[in-house]
Design a protein around this motif. Structure first.
Motif, PDB file in Angstrom:
ATOM      1  N   UNK A  70      24.264  29.668  31.842  1.00 52.62           N
ATOM      2  CA  UNK A  70      23.416  29.576  32.806  1.00 52.62           C
ATOM      3  C   UNK A  70      24.104  28.921  33.850  1.00 52.62           C
ATOM      4  N   UNK A  71      24.974  28.029  33.705  1.00 53.54           N
ATOM      5  CA  UNK A  71      25.674  27.148  34.756  1.00 53.54           C
ATOM      6  C   UNK A  71      26.461  28.377  35.393  1.00 53.54           C
ATOM      7  N   UNK A  72      27.156  28.950  34.678  1.00 53.59           N
ATOM      8  CA  UNK A  72      28.239  30.195  35.217  1.00 53.59           C
ATOM      9  C   UNK A  72      27.404  31.351  36.080  1.00 53.59           C
ATOM     10  N   UNK A  78      25.362  31.752  43.646  1.00 58.30           N
ATOM     11  CA  UNK A  78      25.644  31.089  44.911  1.00 58.30           C
ATOM     12  C   UNK A  78      26.644  32.008  45.569  1.00 58.30           C
ATOM     13  N   UNK A  79      27.773  32.260  44.740  1.00 52.62           N
ATOM     14  CA  UNK A  79      28.963  32.870  45.436  1.00 52.62           C
ATOM     15  C   UNK A  79      29.414  34.091  44.555  1.00 52.62           C
ATOM     16  N   UNK A  80      28.813  35.385  44.866  1.00 53.05           N
ATOM     17  CA  UNK A  80      29.201  36.309  44.232  1.00 53.05           C
ATOM     18  C   UNK A  80      30.756  36.739  44.133  1.00 53.05           C
ATOM     19  N   UNK A  87      35.817  30.098  37.771  1.00 54.35           N
ATOM     20  CA  UNK A  87      34.755  29.852  36.931  1.00 54.35           C
ATOM     21  C   UNK A  87      35.351  29.083  35.739  1.00 54.35           C
ATOM     22  N   UNK A  88      36.391  29.581  35.106  1.00 60.55           N
ATOM     23  CA  UNK A  88      37.123  28.886  33.939  1.00 60.55           C
ATOM     24  C   UNK A  88      37.372  27.222  34.372  1.00 60.55           C
ATOM     25  N   UNK A  89      37.922  27.252  35.629  1.00 56.19           N
ATOM     26  CA  UNK A  89      38.088  25.726  35.934  1.00 56.19           C
ATOM     27  C   UNK A  89      37.033  24.846  36.085  1.00 56.19           C
ATOM     28  N   UNK A  90      36.000  25.435  36.743  1.00 58.83           N
ATOM     29  CA  UNK A  90      34.567  24.838  36.849  1.00 58.83           C
ATOM     30  C   UNK A  90      34.030  24.482  35.481  1.00 58.83           C
ATOM     31  N   UNK A  91      34.106  25.437  34.515  1.00 63.02           N
ATOM     32  CA  UNK A  91      33.484  25.252  33.085  1.00 63.02           C
ATOM     33  C   UNK A  91      34.470  23.984  32.483  1.00 63.02           C
ATOM     34  N   UNK A 113      28.754  42.648  37.078  1.00 67.86           N
ATOM     35  CA  UNK A 113      30.078  43.428  36.822  1.00 67.86           C
ATOM     36  C   UNK A 113      30.824  43.314  37.940  1.00 67.86           C
ATOM     37  N   UNK A 114      32.146  43.208  37.957  1.00 68.85           N
ATOM     38  CA  UNK A 114      33.194  42.824  39.012  1.00 68.85           C
ATOM     39  C   UNK A 114      33.499  44.320  39.486  1.00 68.85           C
TER      40      UNK A 114
END
Length: 141
Positions: A70-72, A78-80, A87-91, A113-114
């Motif tokens: 959910x956090x991710x 917020x920022x697509x 994301x790895x750093x924020x987690x 999807x990217x």
């Protein structure tokens, strides 16, 4: 029907006690308001393993918890354009250490999807004029 949480050890021991007292699966099910298959499975587990404890399951346990997902997803909303590395750093700040491929797989499962949008050529003056003509009800052909 979705699976529910595991039964408490107290309830499991009552199921086994009633079964050893000679009660059938259906009567135990009705008296304790538990599904018949749950009663059968509990009795089977007691006979085979002589325990009510949760036994180890097959496969690797997941590292990405529902809360982390959910956090991710909120960060991506917020920022697509955020990268998997970011994301790895924020987690990692939340003490969740996962690989970037795990992050991408999790996002894909949740429908994110990217992909980049297709590059489209700019309209030429000739095409703009043709478009205006066709929208005014006149045909350009």
């Amino acid at each position: 029907m979705p699976r529910r949480k595991e039964l408490s050890e107290d309830l499991q021991s009552r199921i086994v006690d009633l079964h050893e007292a000679g009660k059938g699966y259906k009567s135990i099910s009705k008296s304790l308001d538990v599904h018949v298959s749950t009663v059968r499975q509990t009795v089977y587990k007691w006979r085979k393993f002589s325990t009510f404890a949760t036994l180890p399951r097959r496969g690797r346990p997941v590292k990405m918890t529902a809360r982390a997902q959910r956090r991710m997803l909120n960060e991506v909303k917020k920022n697509p354009r955020v990268s998997a590395k970011d994301l790895q750093k924020s987690l990692a700040h939340a003490n969740i250490f996962v690989d970037t491929s795990t992050i991408r797989k999790t996002l894909n499962k949740n429908g994110v999807h990217g992909r980049t949008s297709r590059r489209k050529p700019l309209l030429s003056k000739k095409n703009i004029a043709a478009h205006r003509l066709s929208t005014n009800g006149e045909s350009s052909a």
